[in-house]
Design a protein around this motif. Structure first.
Motif, PDB file in Angstrom:
ATOM      1  N   UNK A  99      14.788  34.417   4.682  1.00 22.28           N
ATOM      2  CA  UNK A  99      15.415  35.287   3.685  1.00 22.28           C
ATOM      3  C   UNK A  99      15.086  34.811   2.274  1.00 22.28           C
ATOM      4  N   UNK A 100      15.088  33.506   2.086  1.00 29.51           N
ATOM      5  CA  UNK A 100      14.765  32.938   0.769  1.00 29.51           C
ATOM      6  C   UNK A 100      13.312  33.195   0.406  1.00 29.51           C
ATOM      7  N   UNK A 101      12.435  33.047   1.396  1.00 27.63           N
ATOM      8  CA  UNK A 101      11.001  33.217   1.167  1.00 27.63           C
ATOM      9  C   UNK A 101      10.654  34.667   0.818  1.00 27.63           C
ATOM     10  N   UNK A 102      11.312  35.612   1.471  1.00 24.83           N
ATOM     11  CA  UNK A 102      11.027  37.034   1.220  1.00 24.83           C
ATOM     12  C   UNK A 102      11.637  37.490  -0.101  1.00 24.83           C
ATOM     13  N   UNK A 103      12.848  37.020  -0.407  1.00 26.12           N
ATOM     14  CA  UNK A 103      13.459  37.321  -1.698  1.00 26.12           C
ATOM     15  C   UNK A 103      14.065  38.710  -1.763  1.00 26.12           C
ATOM     16  N   UNK A 104      14.081  39.264  -2.960  1.00 20.47           N
ATOM     17  CA  UNK A 104      14.795  40.509  -3.223  1.00 20.47           C
ATOM     18  C   UNK A 104      14.145  41.700  -2.530  1.00 20.47           C
ATOM     19  N   UNK A 105      12.866  41.605  -2.191  1.00 20.65           N
ATOM     20  CA  UNK A 105      12.197  42.730  -1.529  1.00 20.65           C
ATOM     21  C   UNK A 105      12.862  43.056  -0.191  1.00 20.65           C
ATOM     22  N   UNK A 106      13.285  42.033   0.549  1.00 16.49           N
ATOM     23  CA  UNK A 106      13.969  42.274   1.813  1.00 16.49           C
ATOM     24  C   UNK A 106      15.286  42.999   1.617  1.00 16.49           C
ATOM     25  N   UNK A 107      16.024  42.634   0.570  1.00 17.39           N
ATOM     26  CA  UNK A 107      17.285  43.303   0.269  1.00 17.39           C
ATOM     27  C   UNK A 107      17.051  44.761  -0.087  1.00 17.39           C
TER      28      UNK A 107
END
Length: 547
Positions: A29-37
Protein backbone atom coordinates in the motif's frame (compact mmCIF):
# COMPACT_ATOMS: atom_id res chain seq x y z
CA UNK A 1 -30.76 -27.87 11.51
CA UNK A 2 -30.95 -25.26 8.69
CA UNK A 3 -30.33 -22.50 11.24
CA UNK A 4 -27.25 -24.38 12.48
CA UNK A 5 -25.87 -24.52 8.93
CA UNK A 6 -26.49 -20.81 8.52
CA UNK A 7 -24.66 -20.13 11.80
CA UNK A 8 -21.64 -22.17 10.66
CA UNK A 9 -21.69 -20.31 7.35
CA UNK A 10 -21.70 -16.97 9.17
CA UNK A 11 -18.59 -18.04 11.06
CA UNK A 12 -17.02 -18.80 7.69
CA UNK A 13 -17.83 -15.25 6.58
CA UNK A 14 -16.11 -13.85 9.68
CA UNK A 15 -13.04 -15.96 8.90
CA UNK A 16 -13.05 -14.63 5.32
CA UNK A 17 -13.07 -11.02 6.51
CA UNK A 18 -10.46 -11.76 9.19
CA UNK A 19 -8.23 -13.31 6.51
CA UNK A 20 -8.71 -10.25 4.28
CA UNK A 21 -7.28 -8.09 7.06
CA UNK A 22 -4.48 -10.55 7.79
CA UNK A 23 -3.40 -10.57 4.12
CA UNK A 24 -3.06 -6.77 3.93
CA UNK A 25 0.44 -5.85 2.70
CA UNK A 26 1.27 -2.50 4.30
CA UNK A 27 4.50 -2.18 2.32
CA UNK A 28 2.53 -2.71 -0.90
CA UNK A 29 0.00 0.00 0.00
CA UNK A 30 2.86 2.36 0.82
CA UNK A 31 4.68 1.53 -2.41
CA UNK A 32 1.62 2.14 -4.60
CA UNK A 33 0.64 5.35 -2.80
CA UNK A 34 -2.33 7.56 -3.57
CA UNK A 35 -2.99 5.95 -6.97
CA UNK A 36 -4.35 2.84 -5.24
CA UNK A 37 -6.71 4.95 -3.15
CA UNK A 38 -7.97 6.79 -6.25
CA UNK A 39 -8.62 3.54 -8.13
CA UNK A 40 -10.51 2.08 -5.15
CA UNK A 41 -12.66 5.17 -4.56
CA UNK A 42 -13.51 5.68 -8.25
CA UNK A 43 -14.09 1.94 -8.70
CA UNK A 44 -16.58 1.97 -5.83
CA UNK A 45 -18.37 5.32 -6.13
CA UNK A 46 -18.96 5.34 -9.91
CA UNK A 47 -20.70 1.90 -9.97
CA UNK A 48 -22.60 2.93 -6.82
CA UNK A 49 -23.91 6.04 -8.56
CA UNK A 50 -24.73 4.18 -11.79
CA UNK A 51 -26.48 1.40 -9.87
CA UNK A 52 -28.62 3.87 -7.92
CA UNK A 53 -29.47 5.81 -11.08
CA UNK A 54 -30.46 2.68 -13.02
CA UNK A 55 -32.55 1.29 -10.14
CA UNK A 56 -34.45 4.55 -9.68
CA UNK A 57 -34.72 5.34 -13.39
CA UNK A 58 -35.67 1.94 -14.84
CA UNK A 59 -37.36 0.13 -11.94
CA UNK A 60 -38.68 3.26 -10.18
CA UNK A 61 -37.35 1.98 -6.86
CA UNK A 62 -37.34 3.80 -3.57
CA UNK A 63 -34.08 5.47 -2.56
CA UNK A 64 -33.20 2.85 0.08
CA UNK A 65 -33.58 -0.13 -2.26
CA UNK A 66 -31.73 1.72 -5.01
CA UNK A 67 -28.85 2.41 -2.59
CA UNK A 68 -28.76 -1.30 -1.70
CA UNK A 69 -28.50 -2.19 -5.40
CA UNK A 70 -25.71 0.33 -5.96
CA UNK A 71 -23.81 -0.82 -2.86
CA UNK A 72 -24.01 -4.43 -4.07
CA UNK A 73 -22.32 -3.44 -7.33
CA UNK A 74 -19.43 -1.56 -5.69
CA UNK A 75 -17.07 -4.23 -4.26
CA UNK A 76 -14.33 -5.85 -6.35
CA UNK A 77 -13.43 -9.50 -5.87
CA UNK A 78 -9.76 -9.59 -4.88
CA UNK A 79 -9.72 -13.41 -4.97
CA UNK A 80 -10.67 -13.54 -8.66
CA UNK A 81 -8.17 -10.85 -9.70
CA UNK A 82 -5.42 -12.41 -7.55
CA UNK A 83 -5.79 -15.86 -9.12
CA UNK A 84 -5.82 -14.58 -12.72
CA UNK A 85 -2.80 -12.32 -12.13
CA UNK A 86 -0.89 -15.23 -10.56
CA UNK A 87 -1.60 -17.50 -13.51
CA UNK A 88 -0.65 -14.73 -15.94
CA UNK A 89 2.58 -14.04 -13.99
CA UNK A 90 1.58 -10.40 -13.63
CA UNK A 91 1.02 -10.19 -9.88
CA UNK A 92 4.37 -8.52 -9.17
CA UNK A 93 4.10 -5.98 -12.01
CA UNK A 94 3.13 -2.34 -11.31
CA UNK A 95 -0.38 -2.99 -12.68
CA UNK A 96 -0.78 -6.16 -10.60
CA UNK A 97 0.40 -4.42 -7.45
CA UNK A 98 -1.98 -1.51 -8.10
CA UNK A 99 -4.93 -3.89 -8.53
CA UNK A 100 -4.26 -5.71 -5.25
CA UNK A 101 -3.75 -2.46 -3.32
CA UNK A 102 -6.98 -1.00 -4.74
CA UNK A 103 -8.92 -4.21 -4.01
CA UNK A 104 -7.85 -4.10 -0.35
CA UNK A 105 -9.09 -0.50 0.01
CA UNK A 106 -12.20 -1.48 -1.97
CA UNK A 107 -13.04 -4.11 0.68
CA UNK A 108 -12.88 -1.46 3.41
CA UNK A 109 -15.20 0.83 1.42
CA UNK A 110 -17.64 -2.08 0.99
CA UNK A 111 -17.73 -2.62 4.76
CA UNK A 112 -18.44 1.08 5.34
CA UNK A 113 -21.27 0.97 2.78
CA UNK A 114 -22.67 -2.08 4.56
CA UNK A 115 -22.77 -0.22 7.87
CA UNK A 116 -24.41 2.74 6.12
CA UNK A 117 -27.23 0.53 4.79
CA UNK A 118 -28.01 -0.72 8.28
CA UNK A 119 -28.04 2.83 9.64
CA UNK A 120 -30.48 4.06 7.00
CA UNK A 121 -33.28 1.73 8.08
CA UNK A 122 -36.41 3.42 9.32
CA UNK A 123 -36.42 7.20 9.16
CA UNK A 124 -32.92 8.34 8.17
CA UNK A 125 -31.56 11.58 9.59
CA UNK A 126 -28.37 13.54 9.06
CA UNK A 127 -26.94 12.09 12.29
CA UNK A 128 -27.87 8.54 11.29
CA UNK A 129 -26.12 8.99 7.94
CA UNK A 130 -22.97 10.56 9.38
CA UNK A 131 -22.47 8.33 12.43
CA UNK A 132 -21.45 5.07 10.62
CA UNK A 133 -19.00 6.95 8.38
CA UNK A 134 -17.38 8.86 11.26
CA UNK A 135 -17.30 5.73 13.43
CA UNK A 136 -15.73 3.62 10.67
CA UNK A 137 -13.08 6.24 9.90
CA UNK A 138 -12.26 6.54 13.62
CA UNK A 139 -11.82 2.78 14.02
CA UNK A 140 -9.73 2.55 10.83
CA UNK A 141 -7.51 5.45 11.92
CA UNK A 142 -7.07 4.18 15.48
CA UNK A 143 -6.65 0.44 14.95
CA UNK A 144 -4.99 0.89 11.55
CA UNK A 145 -2.48 3.34 13.06
CA UNK A 146 -1.67 0.82 15.79
CA UNK A 147 -1.17 -1.91 13.16
CA UNK A 148 1.12 0.29 11.03
CA UNK A 149 3.24 2.03 13.64
CA UNK A 150 3.04 0.24 17.00
CA UNK A 151 2.69 -3.46 16.15
CA UNK A 152 5.91 -3.77 14.07
CA UNK A 153 7.91 -2.16 16.89
CA UNK A 154 6.39 -4.50 19.45
CA UNK A 155 7.22 -7.54 17.32
CA UNK A 156 10.82 -6.38 16.80
CA UNK A 157 11.38 -6.49 20.55
CA UNK A 158 10.41 -10.16 20.63
CA UNK A 159 13.64 -11.93 19.73
CA UNK A 160 12.49 -15.54 19.95
CA UNK A 161 9.23 -16.04 18.05
CA UNK A 162 8.71 -19.64 19.07
CA UNK A 163 5.77 -21.84 18.12
CA UNK A 164 4.21 -21.14 21.52
CA UNK A 165 4.47 -17.40 20.92
CA UNK A 166 2.87 -17.70 17.46
CA UNK A 167 0.06 -19.85 18.90
CA UNK A 168 -0.61 -17.20 21.53
CA UNK A 169 -0.67 -14.54 18.79
CA UNK A 170 -3.26 -16.54 16.82
CA UNK A 171 -5.37 -16.87 19.97
CA UNK A 172 -4.92 -13.15 20.61
CA UNK A 173 -6.05 -12.33 17.06
CA UNK A 174 -9.30 -14.27 17.49
CA UNK A 175 -9.86 -12.71 20.91
CA UNK A 176 -9.21 -9.23 19.52
CA UNK A 177 -11.61 -9.89 16.64
CA UNK A 178 -14.42 -10.69 19.07
CA UNK A 179 -13.73 -7.50 21.01
CA UNK A 180 -13.49 -5.30 17.92
CA UNK A 181 -16.62 -6.81 16.38
CA UNK A 182 -18.57 -5.82 19.48
CA UNK A 183 -16.95 -2.38 19.56
CA UNK A 184 -17.71 -1.62 15.91
CA UNK A 185 -21.25 -2.98 16.24
CA UNK A 186 -22.09 -0.75 19.20
CA UNK A 187 -20.22 2.09 17.49
CA UNK A 188 -22.83 1.81 14.69
CA UNK A 189 -20.28 0.59 12.17
CA UNK A 190 -20.19 -2.88 10.60
CA UNK A 191 -19.10 -5.70 12.91
CA UNK A 192 -17.30 -7.17 9.88
CA UNK A 193 -15.04 -4.11 9.90
CA UNK A 194 -13.97 -5.14 13.40
CA UNK A 195 -12.96 -8.59 12.13
CA UNK A 196 -11.03 -7.00 9.26
CA UNK A 197 -9.13 -4.65 11.57
CA UNK A 198 -8.29 -7.49 13.99
CA UNK A 199 -6.61 -9.36 11.16
CA UNK A 200 -4.84 -6.21 10.00
CA UNK A 201 -3.24 -5.73 13.44
CA UNK A 202 -1.27 -8.97 12.91
CA UNK A 203 -0.61 -8.56 9.17
CA UNK A 204 3.08 -7.71 9.78
CA UNK A 205 3.71 -11.09 11.43
CA UNK A 206 4.28 -13.58 8.56
CA UNK A 207 4.38 -16.63 10.84
CA UNK A 208 0.67 -16.15 11.62
CA UNK A 209 -0.11 -16.23 7.89
CA UNK A 210 1.67 -19.57 7.61
CA UNK A 211 -0.34 -20.99 10.52
CA UNK A 212 -3.54 -19.64 8.97
CA UNK A 213 -2.92 -21.25 5.58
CA UNK A 214 -1.87 -24.58 7.10
CA UNK A 215 -4.47 -24.85 9.87
CA UNK A 216 -7.45 -22.56 9.25
CA UNK A 217 -7.76 -22.19 5.48
CA UNK A 218 -9.39 -25.58 4.83
CA UNK A 219 -11.95 -25.07 7.60
CA UNK A 220 -12.70 -21.58 6.29
CA UNK A 221 -13.21 -22.92 2.74
CA UNK A 222 -15.85 -25.42 3.83
CA UNK A 223 -17.58 -22.91 6.08
CA UNK A 224 -17.75 -20.43 3.21
CA UNK A 225 -19.36 -23.05 1.01
CA UNK A 226 -22.05 -23.42 3.65
CA UNK A 227 -22.39 -19.63 3.86
CA UNK A 228 -22.87 -19.05 0.14
CA UNK A 229 -25.20 -22.03 -0.21
CA UNK A 230 -27.41 -21.45 2.85
CA UNK A 231 -27.55 -17.64 2.86
CA UNK A 232 -27.40 -16.83 -0.87
CA UNK A 233 -28.02 -19.82 -3.14
CA UNK A 234 -31.02 -21.03 -1.15
CA UNK A 235 -32.56 -17.56 -1.22
CA UNK A 236 -32.29 -17.05 -4.99
CA UNK A 237 -35.77 -17.44 -6.53
CA UNK A 238 -34.69 -19.78 -9.33
CA UNK A 239 -38.12 -19.77 -10.98
CA UNK A 240 -38.01 -15.99 -11.27
CA UNK A 241 -34.54 -15.85 -12.86
CA UNK A 242 -35.99 -16.30 -16.34
CA UNK A 243 -38.70 -13.74 -15.85
CA UNK A 244 -38.36 -11.04 -18.56
CA UNK A 245 -38.37 -8.27 -15.93
CA UNK A 246 -35.54 -9.94 -14.00
CA UNK A 247 -33.49 -10.51 -17.16
CA UNK A 248 -34.05 -6.94 -18.35
CA UNK A 249 -32.99 -5.47 -15.03
CA UNK A 250 -29.98 -7.83 -14.92
CA UNK A 251 -28.85 -6.54 -18.33
CA UNK A 252 -29.23 -2.97 -17.09
CA UNK A 253 -27.18 -3.76 -13.96
CA UNK A 254 -24.22 -4.75 -16.14
CA UNK A 255 -23.86 -1.09 -17.18
CA UNK A 256 -22.11 -0.20 -13.87
CA UNK A 257 -19.29 -2.45 -15.06
CA UNK A 258 -18.34 0.52 -17.23
CA UNK A 259 -17.78 2.43 -13.99
CA UNK A 260 -15.28 -0.24 -13.00
CA UNK A 261 -13.61 -0.06 -16.42
CA UNK A 262 -13.06 3.69 -15.94
CA UNK A 263 -10.41 2.84 -13.32
CA UNK A 264 -8.14 1.82 -16.21
CA UNK A 265 -7.48 5.53 -16.73
CA UNK A 266 -5.36 5.45 -13.55
CA UNK A 267 -3.09 2.63 -14.76
CA UNK A 268 0.66 3.18 -14.27
CA UNK A 269 2.20 5.61 -16.74
CA UNK A 270 2.73 5.66 -19.62
CA UNK A 271 -0.93 4.76 -20.17
CA UNK A 272 -1.49 2.16 -22.89
CA UNK A 273 -4.57 0.32 -24.14
CA UNK A 274 -3.31 -2.91 -22.61
CA UNK A 275 -2.63 -1.44 -19.16
CA UNK A 276 -6.05 0.29 -19.28
CA UNK A 277 -7.78 -3.03 -20.01
CA UNK A 278 -5.78 -4.95 -17.38
CA UNK A 279 -6.79 -2.55 -14.61
CA UNK A 280 -10.36 -2.18 -15.89
CA UNK A 281 -11.13 -5.90 -16.31
CA UNK A 282 -9.48 -6.83 -13.00
CA UNK A 283 -11.52 -4.24 -11.07
CA UNK A 284 -14.78 -5.17 -12.83
CA UNK A 285 -15.06 -8.64 -11.27
CA UNK A 286 -17.77 -8.60 -8.61
CA UNK A 287 -17.52 -11.38 -6.05
CA UNK A 288 -17.89 -12.42 -2.44
CA UNK A 289 -18.47 -9.00 -0.87
CA UNK A 290 -21.11 -8.17 -3.49
CA UNK A 291 -23.04 -11.27 -2.40
CA UNK A 292 -22.63 -10.30 1.27
CA UNK A 293 -24.03 -6.79 0.72
CA UNK A 294 -26.95 -8.10 -1.36
CA UNK A 295 -27.77 -10.81 1.19
CA UNK A 296 -27.64 -8.34 4.09
CA UNK A 297 -29.97 -5.97 2.20
CA UNK A 298 -32.41 -8.83 1.62
CA UNK A 299 -32.36 -9.85 5.30
CA UNK A 300 -32.94 -6.25 6.40
CA UNK A 301 -35.99 -6.05 4.13
CA UNK A 302 -34.44 -3.30 2.02
CA UNK A 303 -34.22 -5.37 -1.17
CA UNK A 304 -37.05 -7.40 -2.73
CA UNK A 305 -36.73 -11.00 -3.95
CA UNK A 306 -36.89 -9.99 -7.63
CA UNK A 307 -34.25 -7.33 -7.20
CA UNK A 308 -32.06 -9.79 -5.26
CA UNK A 309 -32.33 -12.29 -8.12
CA UNK A 310 -31.27 -9.67 -10.68
CA UNK A 311 -28.31 -8.54 -8.56
CA UNK A 312 -27.10 -12.11 -7.96
CA UNK A 313 -27.40 -12.94 -11.67
CA UNK A 314 -25.48 -9.79 -12.65
CA UNK A 315 -22.70 -10.59 -10.14
CA UNK A 316 -22.45 -14.16 -11.48
CA UNK A 317 -22.14 -12.90 -15.07
CA UNK A 318 -19.37 -10.48 -14.12
CA UNK A 319 -17.56 -13.25 -12.19
CA UNK A 320 -17.49 -15.27 -15.44
CA UNK A 321 -16.88 -12.60 -18.08
CA UNK A 322 -14.33 -10.37 -16.31
CA UNK A 323 -11.74 -13.11 -15.53
CA UNK A 324 -12.04 -14.40 -19.09
CA UNK A 325 -11.47 -10.90 -20.50
CA UNK A 326 -8.53 -10.29 -18.13
CA UNK A 327 -6.88 -13.58 -19.13
CA UNK A 328 -7.15 -12.72 -22.82
CA UNK A 329 -5.70 -9.26 -22.17
CA UNK A 330 -2.70 -10.72 -20.36
CA UNK A 331 -2.10 -13.16 -23.22
CA UNK A 332 -2.32 -10.33 -25.75
CA UNK A 333 0.08 -8.26 -23.64
CA UNK A 334 2.64 -11.05 -23.66
CA UNK A 335 2.33 -11.40 -27.44
CA UNK A 336 2.83 -7.66 -27.89
CA UNK A 337 6.03 -7.82 -25.83
CA UNK A 338 7.31 -10.64 -28.03
CA UNK A 339 6.59 -8.70 -31.22
CA UNK A 340 8.22 -5.56 -29.83
CA UNK A 341 11.32 -7.45 -28.74
CA UNK A 342 11.69 -9.03 -32.18
CA UNK A 343 11.30 -5.69 -33.96
CA UNK A 344 13.92 -4.05 -31.74
CA UNK A 345 16.33 -6.94 -32.22
CA UNK A 346 15.91 -6.87 -36.00
CA UNK A 347 16.53 -3.11 -35.96
CA UNK A 348 19.79 -3.62 -34.05
CA UNK A 349 20.95 -6.32 -36.44
CA UNK A 350 20.20 -4.29 -39.57
CA UNK A 351 21.72 -1.05 -38.29
CA UNK A 352 24.90 -1.78 -36.43
CA UNK A 353 25.38 1.86 -35.53
CA UNK A 354 22.07 2.04 -33.66
CA UNK A 355 22.17 1.26 -29.97
CA UNK A 356 18.69 0.16 -29.06
CA UNK A 357 19.38 -1.18 -25.61
CA UNK A 358 17.63 -3.36 -23.11
CA UNK A 359 18.86 -2.74 -19.58
CA UNK A 360 18.49 -5.05 -16.59
CA UNK A 361 18.04 -2.97 -13.43
CA UNK A 362 18.21 -4.49 -9.93
CA UNK A 363 17.13 -2.21 -7.08
CA UNK A 364 16.91 -2.67 -3.34
CA UNK A 365 15.80 0.47 -1.52
CA UNK A 366 13.83 1.57 1.49
CA UNK A 367 10.12 1.51 0.79
CA UNK A 368 8.30 4.83 0.67
CA UNK A 369 5.00 6.36 -0.34
CA UNK A 370 4.40 6.26 -4.11
CA UNK A 371 7.74 4.59 -4.90
CA UNK A 372 6.58 2.84 -8.09
CA UNK A 373 5.02 5.90 -9.75
CA UNK A 374 8.10 8.00 -9.07
CA UNK A 375 10.46 5.33 -10.39
CA UNK A 376 8.53 4.93 -13.65
CA UNK A 377 8.50 8.72 -14.08
CA UNK A 378 12.26 8.82 -13.54
CA UNK A 379 12.78 6.18 -16.22
CA UNK A 380 10.46 8.04 -18.62
CA UNK A 381 12.58 11.18 -18.27
CA UNK A 382 15.56 9.06 -19.37
CA UNK A 383 13.58 7.99 -22.46
CA UNK A 384 13.29 4.46 -21.08
CA UNK A 385 10.17 2.30 -21.27
CA UNK A 386 9.49 -0.60 -18.90
CA UNK A 387 9.28 -3.90 -20.77
CA UNK A 388 8.92 -6.16 -17.74
CA UNK A 389 8.92 -5.57 -14.01
CA UNK A 390 8.78 -7.47 -10.75
CA UNK A 391 8.78 -6.05 -7.22
CA UNK A 392 8.49 -7.62 -3.80
CA UNK A 393 8.95 -6.61 -0.16
CA UNK A 394 11.56 -7.88 2.29
CA UNK A 395 11.01 -6.25 5.67
CA UNK A 396 10.81 -2.50 4.98
CA UNK A 397 12.72 -2.73 1.70
CA UNK A 398 11.40 -2.97 -1.84
CA UNK A 399 13.44 -5.33 -4.03
CA UNK A 400 12.88 -4.88 -7.76
CA UNK A 401 14.11 -6.13 -11.09
CA UNK A 402 13.21 -4.17 -14.22
CA UNK A 403 13.86 -4.76 -17.91
CA UNK A 404 13.75 -1.40 -19.68
CA UNK A 405 14.45 -0.40 -23.25
CA UNK A 406 14.84 2.72 -25.35
CA UNK A 407 14.26 3.47 -29.03
CA UNK A 408 16.49 6.53 -28.91
CA UNK A 409 19.95 6.20 -30.39
CA UNK A 410 22.73 7.13 -28.04
CA UNK A 411 24.69 10.22 -28.91
CA UNK A 412 27.88 9.48 -30.80
CA UNK A 413 29.89 11.22 -28.09
CA UNK A 414 28.39 9.11 -25.30
CA UNK A 415 29.70 5.61 -24.75
CA UNK A 416 27.50 2.76 -23.59
CA UNK A 417 29.25 2.77 -20.21
CA UNK A 418 28.60 6.50 -19.78
CA UNK A 419 24.95 6.00 -20.69
CA UNK A 420 24.52 3.21 -18.11
CA UNK A 421 26.22 5.37 -15.48
CA UNK A 422 23.82 8.21 -16.27
CA UNK A 423 20.85 5.85 -15.79
CA UNK A 424 22.38 4.51 -12.60
CA UNK A 425 22.90 8.01 -11.22
CA UNK A 426 19.33 9.16 -11.93
CA UNK A 427 17.71 6.00 -10.50
CA UNK A 428 20.06 6.05 -7.51
CA UNK A 429 19.20 9.65 -6.70
CA UNK A 430 15.47 8.93 -6.79
CA UNK A 431 15.71 5.73 -4.73
CA UNK A 432 18.13 7.26 -2.22
CA UNK A 433 20.99 4.93 -3.12
CA UNK A 434 24.57 6.17 -3.06
CA UNK A 435 27.71 4.22 -3.86
CA UNK A 436 29.74 6.13 -1.29
CA UNK A 437 33.44 6.65 -1.69
CA UNK A 438 34.35 3.00 -2.27
CA UNK A 439 32.73 0.30 -4.38
CA UNK A 440 33.23 -2.14 -1.51
CA UNK A 441 30.65 -0.17 0.45
CA UNK A 442 27.94 -0.95 -2.08
CA UNK A 443 25.36 -3.72 -2.05
CA UNK A 444 24.59 -6.23 -4.77
CA UNK A 445 22.33 -9.20 -5.41
CA UNK A 446 24.46 -12.37 -5.46
CA UNK A 447 23.50 -14.98 -8.10
CA UNK A 448 22.23 -18.49 -7.46
CA UNK A 449 22.53 -20.90 -5.72
CA UNK A 450 22.33 -18.72 -2.60
CA UNK A 451 18.80 -17.28 -2.18
CA UNK A 452 18.73 -13.56 -2.78
CA UNK A 453 19.54 -10.93 -0.20
CA UNK A 454 21.60 -7.79 -0.41
CA UNK A 455 25.07 -8.13 1.09
CA UNK A 456 28.12 -5.99 1.53
CA UNK A 457 30.87 -7.31 -0.69
CA UNK A 458 33.36 -7.41 2.18
CA UNK A 459 31.00 -9.54 4.29
CA UNK A 460 31.95 -12.75 2.56
CA UNK A 461 34.16 -14.34 -0.05
CA UNK A 462 32.98 -16.30 -3.08
CA UNK A 463 34.17 -19.52 -1.43
CA UNK A 464 32.06 -18.79 1.64
CA UNK A 465 28.81 -18.39 -0.29
CA UNK A 466 29.16 -20.81 -3.16
CA UNK A 467 30.65 -23.77 -1.26
CA UNK A 468 27.77 -25.38 0.67
CA UNK A 469 30.20 -27.43 2.75
CA UNK A 470 31.62 -24.41 4.53
CA UNK A 471 31.03 -24.32 8.27
CA UNK A 472 30.45 -20.57 8.46
CA UNK A 473 28.13 -18.43 6.38
CA UNK A 474 27.58 -14.78 7.09
CA UNK A 475 24.04 -13.52 6.47
CA UNK A 476 23.97 -9.73 6.69
CA UNK A 477 21.07 -7.32 6.77
CA UNK A 478 19.47 -5.76 3.73
CA UNK A 479 20.58 -2.29 2.78
CA UNK A 480 20.16 -0.08 -0.34
CA UNK A 481 21.72 -1.41 -3.54
CA UNK A 482 21.55 -0.74 -7.28
CA UNK A 483 22.91 -2.58 -10.29
CA UNK A 484 22.35 -1.58 -13.96
CA UNK A 485 23.73 -3.63 -16.84
CA UNK A 486 22.96 -4.24 -20.49
CA UNK A 487 20.77 -7.26 -21.15
CA UNK A 488 21.97 -9.24 -24.14
CA UNK A 489 19.66 -10.80 -26.73
CA UNK A 490 19.81 -14.53 -27.26
CA UNK A 491 21.99 -15.28 -30.23
CA UNK A 492 19.86 -16.21 -33.23
CA UNK A 493 16.69 -15.94 -31.19
CA UNK A 494 13.29 -16.23 -32.80
CA UNK A 495 10.30 -14.04 -32.07
CA UNK A 496 9.39 -14.22 -28.41
CA UNK A 497 12.41 -16.18 -27.15
CA UNK A 498 14.06 -13.20 -25.47
CA UNK A 499 10.81 -12.22 -23.75
CA UNK A 500 10.41 -15.77 -22.48
CA UNK A 501 13.98 -15.61 -21.19
CA UNK A 502 13.12 -12.34 -19.40
CA UNK A 503 10.11 -13.97 -17.78
CA UNK A 504 12.22 -16.93 -16.70
CA UNK A 505 14.79 -14.61 -15.12
CA UNK A 506 12.03 -12.70 -13.31
CA UNK A 507 10.60 -15.97 -11.96
CA UNK A 508 14.04 -16.94 -10.62
CA UNK A 509 14.42 -13.48 -9.10
CA UNK A 510 11.06 -13.78 -7.30
CA UNK A 511 12.00 -17.20 -5.92
CA UNK A 512 15.27 -15.85 -4.61
CA UNK A 513 13.51 -12.93 -2.91
CA UNK A 514 10.96 -15.31 -1.41
CA UNK A 515 13.82 -17.43 -0.06
CA UNK A 516 15.48 -14.32 1.36
CA UNK A 517 12.28 -13.45 3.20
CA UNK A 518 12.12 -16.98 4.64
CA UNK A 519 15.77 -16.88 5.63
CA UNK A 520 15.25 -13.54 7.33
CA UNK A 521 12.51 -15.09 9.46
CA UNK A 522 14.73 -18.04 10.31
CA UNK A 523 17.59 -15.72 11.23
CA UNK A 524 15.42 -13.79 13.66
CA UNK A 525 13.76 -16.81 15.26
CA UNK A 526 16.48 -19.45 15.49
CA UNK A 527 20.00 -19.78 16.76
CA UNK A 528 23.00 -19.03 14.55
CA UNK A 529 23.75 -22.73 14.07
CA UNK A 530 20.20 -23.48 12.92
CA UNK A 531 20.29 -20.48 10.58
CA UNK A 532 23.54 -21.64 8.98
CA UNK A 533 22.15 -25.13 8.47
CA UNK A 534 18.96 -23.71 6.86
CA UNK A 535 20.96 -21.53 4.45
CA UNK A 536 23.12 -24.47 3.38
CA UNK A 537 20.07 -26.66 2.74
CA UNK A 538 18.38 -23.86 0.74
CA UNK A 539 21.52 -23.32 -1.35
CA UNK A 540 21.90 -27.04 -2.05
CA UNK A 541 18.22 -27.32 -2.99
CA UNK A 542 18.44 -24.34 -5.37
CA UNK A 543 21.60 -25.78 -6.96
CA UNK A 544 19.91 -29.15 -7.57
CA UNK A 545 16.82 -27.51 -9.10
CA UNK A 546 18.83 -25.38 -11.52
CA UNK A 547 21.12 -28.26 -12.53
Amino acid sequence: FPNALVLVGEVGLLLLVLEAGLEVDLQLLKRIGVRGLIVAVVGSMVPLGLGVGIAMGIQKMEVMEALAVGASLSPTSMAIALNILKVGKSLQTPSGQLIIAAAVIDDVIALILLSELKALQGTPSALAIATPIISSIAFIAGIGGFAIFAMPRIMKRVENKSETFITLCVFGMFTLSIGLMNATYYGQSSFLLGAFLAGMVFCTLPQIKEVWHSQVKRIETWMLRLFFSTTIAFKVPVRDLWDPKVLTFTAALLIPLLGKMVTGVFAPRPLTKISFCIIGFAMSAWGEFAFVVANTSLELGIMSQETFASVVLAVLISAIVSPWALSLTLLFSRKQKEILQYQVEMGVRKRRGARHAYLEVDICCLNRWGLIDGLISTLSRLDLSVCDFTVTSIENFSVMRLYVWTRAELAATESELAYIQRVEQAVGEYCGISRGEEDSDFGFLPPSPIPSAVFRREDFSDETIFSPGQSEIIFSDLYPALNVKRWQFLQGSREGESVRQMQSELDKFNKRCHSARKLGQIRRSKSLAAMQSSIIRSAQSSARQES
